[in-house]
Design an enzyme around this catalytic site. Structure first.
Site, PDB file in Angstrom:
ATOM      1  N   VAL A 118      62.617  30.113 117.981  1.00 53.91           N
ATOM      2  CA  VAL A 118      62.970  28.693 118.044  1.00 53.91           C
ATOM      3  C   VAL A 118      63.077  28.109 116.636  1.00 53.91           C
ATOM      4  CG1 VAL A 118      62.228  26.416 118.851  1.00 53.91           C
ATOM      5  CG2 VAL A 118      61.874  28.420 120.306  1.00 53.91           C
ATOM      6  N   CYS A 119      62.203  28.560 115.745  1.00 53.35           N
ATOM      7  CA  CYS A 119      62.101  27.974 114.397  1.00 53.35           C
ATOM      8  C   CYS A 119      63.426  27.920 113.638  1.00 53.35           C
ATOM      9  CB  CYS A 119      61.048  28.712 113.584  1.00 53.35           C
ATOM     10  SG  CYS A 119      59.384  28.643 114.298  1.00 53.35           S
ATOM     11  N   PRO A 120      64.205  29.007 113.567  1.00 53.94           N
ATOM     12  CA  PRO A 120      65.442  28.918 112.785  1.00 53.94           C
ATOM     13  C   PRO A 120      66.458  27.939 113.357  1.00 53.94           C
ATOM     14  CG  PRO A 120      65.349  31.012 113.975  1.00 53.94           C
ATOM     15  CD  PRO A 120      63.996  30.379 114.082  1.00 53.94           C
ATOM     16  N   ILE A 123      65.304  24.603 111.823  1.00 57.38           N
ATOM     17  CA  ILE A 123      65.414  24.565 110.361  1.00 57.38           C
ATOM     18  C   ILE A 123      66.868  24.449 109.926  1.00 57.38           C
ATOM     19  CG2 ILE A 123      64.999  25.893 108.259  1.00 57.38           C
ATOM     20  CD1 ILE A 123      62.547  27.113 109.752  1.00 57.38           C
TER      21      ILE A 123
END
Length: 265
Positions: A118-120, A123
């Site tokens: 999920v993080c990328p 970001i």
């Protein structure tokens, strides 16, 4: 779980320095090593580790955790200051939050770990909209507990391979976890941060905060809308109703004057 950090228990001296091992069998540590090598001691260590592992597996499947109740930095209070290493433009830099006081708004967001799932998506979404935040005199700062070397490797990996590519704002390294802890987003038993997001005004005061659990990404559109509303209400004679966007009708914070808004909807 989408983002999970494993942990290893280390036996170390109180000092941060590393000392070479002594070869003498008369060393005081020998009795301690014998204790660890005894069947009863090793069985205890194994059983303890097995219990921790099973809990970790359960957490991975649930995509949700229960954070410990720390004192959270509340909206309306000064944001905890920090200075830390970061990666920007494929270089290592220093970032100090208080340097933005009197100059810019700051969107400070935490994410669990580099090289995850999920993080990328979050970001890169913030990076792609960075010019819009610049027009609102706002800096974006991303934070995780990873090292600057991990950040750099992730930035140097292209997006099609799960990387970030070049970003338009710094990624801050919180390896000591002190920043995550001071903002109340640290998951203590995993050593990673929840998806906390804070909007800090030019006076260094927190004006907005949200905290998502690990499996839920954040909306750049909603962050942008909230920032625009916060800046608009810098005028003390106006407040923004639910879902307000620039160009839409606002409201007077007065019992009589507010009727003008309600009569028009």
């Amino acid at each position: 779980m989408a983002c999970v950090a494993s942990s290893t228990t280390l036996i170390s001296s109180p000092s941060s320095r590393v000392f070479p091992a002594k070869s003498s069998l008369s060393s005081p540590s020998v009795s301690f090593l014998r204790t660890l090598s005894s069947p009863s001691a090793s069985a205890s260590l194994r059983s303890g580790f097995a219990r921790r592992s099973s809990l970790s597996s359960t957490s991975r499947r649930s995509f949700a955790v229960k954070a410990q109740a720390d004192d959270l930095p509340l909206v309306g209070n000064k944001a905890p200051d920090f200075e830390a290493e970061a990666v920007f433009d494929q270089e290592f830099i220093k970032v100090k939050l208080s340097d933005y006081i009197g100059k810019k708004y700051v969107i400070l967001f935490f994410y669990p770990l580099d090289f995850t799932f999920v993080c990328p998506t979050e970001i890169t979404a913030f990076s792609d909209r960075h010019s819009e935040f610049e027009k609102l005199n706002t800096e974006v700062l991303g934070v995780s507990v990873d090292s600057v070397f991990s950040h750099l490797a992730w930035v140097q990996t292209d997006r099609k391979s799960g990387g970030l590519g070049d970003l338009n704002y710094p990624l801050i390294s919180d390896v000591t976890k002190s920043i995550s802890k001071s903002f109340g987003v640290l998951i203590h038993d995993q050593g990673i941060a929840l998806r906390g997001l804070f909007i800090i005004d030019k006076e260094g005061v927190i004006q907005h905060s949200t905290i998502n659990n690990l499996g839920i990404g954040r909306s750049v559109d909603e962050t942008m809308r909230t920032l625009q509303a916060l800046q608009y209400t810098g005028n003390p004679d106006e407040v923004c109703p639910a879902g307000w966007k620039p160009g839409e009708k606002s409201m007077k914070p007065d019992p009589k004057l507010s009727k003008e808004y309600f009569s028009a909807i």
